[in-house]
Design an enzyme around this catalytic site. Sequence first.
Site, mmCIF file in Angstrom:
data_model
loop_
_atom_site.group_PDB
_atom_site.id
_atom_site.type_symbol
_atom_site.label_atom_id
_atom_site.label_comp_id
_atom_site.label_asym_id
_atom_site.label_seq_id
_atom_site.Cartn_x
_atom_site.Cartn_y
_atom_site.Cartn_z
ATOM 1 N N SER A 1 -9.898 1.348 2.945
ATOM 2 C CA SER A 1 -9.038 2.139 2.093
ATOM 3 C C SER A 1 -7.978 1.332 1.333
ATOM 4 C CB SER A 1 -8.341 3.215 2.920
ATOM 5 O OG SER A 1 -7.450 2.640 3.847
ATOM 6 N N LYS B 1 0.845 -1.202 0.000
ATOM 7 C CA LYS B 1 0.000 0.000 0.000
ATOM 8 C C LYS B 1 0.879 1.250 0.000
ATOM 9 C CE LYS B 1 -4.001 1.755 2.654
ATOM 10 N NZ LYS B 1 -4.868 1.485 3.837
ATOM 11 N N SER C 1 -9.940 -1.072 7.132
ATOM 12 C CA SER C 1 -9.360 -0.804 5.810
ATOM 13 C C SER C 1 -8.602 -1.964 5.171
ATOM 14 C CB SER C 1 -8.435 0.407 5.881
ATOM 15 O OG SER C 1 -9.191 1.586 5.852
#
Lengths: 469, 96
Positions: free
Chosen positions: A149, A74, A173
Amino acid sequence: MTISELRKKFVEGSYTPVDALTDIQKVIDERDGTINAFVDVFDDAMASAEEATARYKTEGENAPALLGMPIAIKTNILIEGKRATASSKMLEHYVATYDATVITKLKEAGALFVGATNMDEFAMGSSTESSAFGITRNPVDESRVPGGSSGGSAAAVAMGAAVAALGTDTGGSVRQPASFCGVVGYKPTYGSVSRSGLIAMGSSLDQAGPLTNTVADAEIIHNIISGKDPLDATTINADTYPLVPLKDTYRIGVPRDFLGTGIDADVSAVFESTLTKLKEAGHEIVDVTLPLMEKGLAAYYIVMPAEVSSNLGRFDGVRYGLHVDGADLLDDYMLTRAQGFGEEVKRRILLGTYVLSAGYYDSYYGKAEQVREMMRDELDAVFKDVDILLTPTSPVPAFKIGEKSDPLSMYLADIFTVPANLTGVPALSIPAGTVDRDGVLLPVGVQCIGPHAGDARLFDFGKKMNGEL
Amino acid sequence: MKREDIAHLATLARIKLTESEQDHLAENITDILGYVSAIGDITATEKPKEIGALYNVMREDVPNHEPGEYTERILAAAPVRKGQYVEVKKILGERK
């Protein structure tokens, strides 16, 4: 594709890290123009794959556990010399000057980094629609969101562009996008994984965790990235919490009151059939009451923005990141932050500034911290009776892109995932079935929640539930 | 929450907002505060606040890297630098 399958082939030499990366590059070429899982695809990955391939020839099964394993990271996790953007214009050109501890550990284990994955800006969102670098689409149904997310990480694993990915989980997330994309997602016990080198959102809530195809793979990654770190004072020791034993069969609590309203009927059906299967496998299912959990979402949307407003104070255009020149220093700050942050980030900073301001502190932040304490006590009490709690990961399957334009309706999608962050306990999302939407079978995840330091128990139960044992 | 309230918060948070952003955010934040105010319905326990599982994590206050080891890498990220310094506008004196 799983880590253990790849490992066997890599050691045998029947399929090499170069072969794996070549196949991944094909997937990225074919699909990522539409899916947009990656913010950056690393151009030095093939050199690493070649080196790993050569090392397997000489080292065989003595090679490090993750040697040549293609992993996606990420874009809010720092890798030295690579961009770490948090999918924000504020950090569009920011290049990390050091490795996050989780990256150091993955490098020591030989991992190969495929690229940096897209996310909601500064991890604020549940759909990856708030990225400054375009939305990510769900590989299962491109008209739908991948969740968020960590939507890019989930999409990368789901479309086969990585064998595993790292995400961060502040309120769901990792778990919610895992559920939406049909992969496994894990949020560890708070403090078990170092936050050093993660771009902070809510420091008392954030944890990094893996997204993988199997529970066994999530366990492999978690065991490598976890551990006490002198660079993060909140990391725990092996004896910080009492030992959580493994069992042959588990006593599973279902918080019926918490699951009352707002769940999609088809998601509910998948959840109930999971319970039936677990009962048939010899586990015991009991109803429990957790009256405070529903209020947890309100506490979360006080504590999290408060911590956001404080953590994002550092982005001032002075030391790194975007700088917009104004009339004086104050003007530099005001303009840099106006242009660098997107709407959702501004909303949460202002909300956080409000709940922390004089006169409101006690009734919002102070109260929310008390409620958190009470939620911990409530969970501790229920874990004296049951071994594991089970809920759907999300009340709904992946929604359409643009469907949730009102911020509050987006927030409500986090109802089942935030209690684990507020209380610090570990939670695992496992694909449990599908629901039919317009002829497409959308994945649905079930969330298993364990007591503090119950990580090994969740993996054991998860492997049983997912038919891996 | 009114536009002026949002403007005040935005000043505290160092974010310049347009009037239309102020109006839009005033509406959103009013809705969100309405939702989170439900927390007031919970009767809190009298139990004193506990410190977390960890406390007093200490280490020796000694240098752990060579002087200047990271200077170049860190300065390279600064938008404006002057030699070994990050340059900012002066904060004292007359406002333009």
